[in-house]
Design a protein around this motif. Structure first.
Motif, PDB file in Angstrom:
ATOM      1  N   TRP A 109      23.551  12.791 117.660  1.00  0.00           N
ATOM      2  CA  TRP A 109      22.119  13.877 118.825  1.00  0.00           C
ATOM      3  C   TRP A 109      20.796  14.317 118.069  1.00  0.00           C
ATOM      4  N   ASP A 110      19.938  13.936 119.012  1.00  0.00           N
ATOM      5  CA  ASP A 110      18.279  13.957 118.237  1.00  0.00           C
ATOM      6  C   ASP A 110      17.965  12.635 118.418  1.00  0.00           C
ATOM      7  N   THR A 111      17.777  12.152 116.799  1.00  0.00           N
ATOM      8  CA  THR A 111      17.827  10.575 116.595  1.00  0.00           C
ATOM      9  C   THR A 111      19.324   9.961 116.618  1.00  0.00           C
TER      10      THR A 111
END
Length: 316
Positions: free
Chosen positions: A214-216
């Motif tokens: 998630w995200d990065t």
């Protein structure tokens, strides 16, 4: 920021993982349990908490969280390259991690946080079976019940990347990673928890689309290991849970087959996603085809399935 440095040789050796990696998904799923601020995983967290009421599952997850806490360093040996071939292959490779590597990576953990005393046994290799069994239990509790959705979302992402790679080569594939990634030849840049440069040095890189990332993105900490970059797939068009009325009408497995056919899979992909045999896939698709809910067409060595309007209407 993470900066991945390519050579011309590396561009010819970029590949996308053929399927979700079960050990990467397990470690990343375990980390998402404690991150309540991610709406995409809220429904999943509610469901898996039922499984975590069992003592063995709860103990296994807590045990692993001590060495792989969220958003912090965790040892690379938890996600061996062999896991690309499935959970069994990955766990076997983990169990065979050399003692010198264990000691080195446990030492790195100790630089980031205080470790419990049992990790001394892990560094010596005596606690490795315990870690392996805990990962198996965590996978069965956290990832296996969600596997159909995980496989569908990863397959969808991979199909997009593969098409762009087929049309425009490796450069098209790298460009497709925008906007999260920025490709300015010969460097791929992405936001990252630490400032880091990864030089591929002609080894290429394996890109792993991940449901629980998630995200990065996440990369292996050891630059000397075969380069891997795990990145999040989109949750924008994630399918809803299997409707209870459909499972009651068709039976849970057959309803799951119908549901999975919405992404136009092959028979082999259906077997992989649902964890059933090829014979079971053939049996269920025959019944669904005879009922006018799906169509099946052979293309070379594979059979592709698709929903009919009646099948799509039944799914809602």
């Amino acid at each position: 920021m993470l900066r991945v440095h390519f050579t011309d040789r590396d561009l010819a050796r970029v590949r996308v993982a053929a399927a979700p990696d079960p050990l990467w998904e397990t470690v990343l799923a375990m980390q998402k349990l404690t991150l309540d601020g991610i709406p995409a995983f809220a429904r999943w967290r509610r469901r898996v908490r039922e499984g975590l009421r069992e003592r063995d599952a709860r103990t296994a997850v807590r045990f692993l969280q001590t060495i792989a806490p969220p958003a912090r360093y965790f040892p690379d040996f938890l996600t061996p390259a062999e896991s690309e071939g499935g959970l069994k292959a990955g766990l076997a490779a983990l169990r065979g991690t050399p003692a010198d590597r264990l000691g080195r990576e446990v030492g790195l953990m100790a630089q980031h946080r205080r470790l419990p005393s049992w990790t001394h046994g892990l560094a010596a290799g005596t606690a490795l079976d315990q870690v392996t069994e805990a990962l198996r239990i965590a996978h069965d509790t956290l990832v296996a019940p969600q596997w159909t959705t995980v496989r569908t979302q990863v397959d969808t992402d991979r199909a997009v990347r593969s098409r762009l790679a087929g049309e425009n080569g490796a450069l098209g594939l790298l460009e497709s990673l925008r906007p999260a990634f920025r490709w300015e030849a010969p460097v791929l840049t992405v936001r990252y928890p630490v400032d880091r440069d990864l030089h591929l040095r002609g080894r290429g890189i394996r890109l792993v689309p991940s449901y629980f990332c998630w995200d990065t993105p996440v990369a292996l900490a050891d630059d000397d290991l075969p380069p891997v970059l795990v990145f999040p797939v989109s949750h924008e068009h994630e399918p809803a849970p299997l409707p209870k009325h459909l499972a009651t009408l068709l039976g849970r497995t057959r309803a799951a087959v119908l549901y999975a056919v919405a992404s136009c899979p092959t028979s082999g992909e259906l077997a992989d996603r649902l964890g059933i045999s090829a014979a079971a896939v053939s049996r269920h698709t025959t019944v669904l085809r005879d009922a006018g809910l799906i169509t099946s067409r052979r293309h070379g060595a594979v059979v592709l399935h698709n929903l009919t309007p009646v099948g799509a209407a039944l799914l809602g």
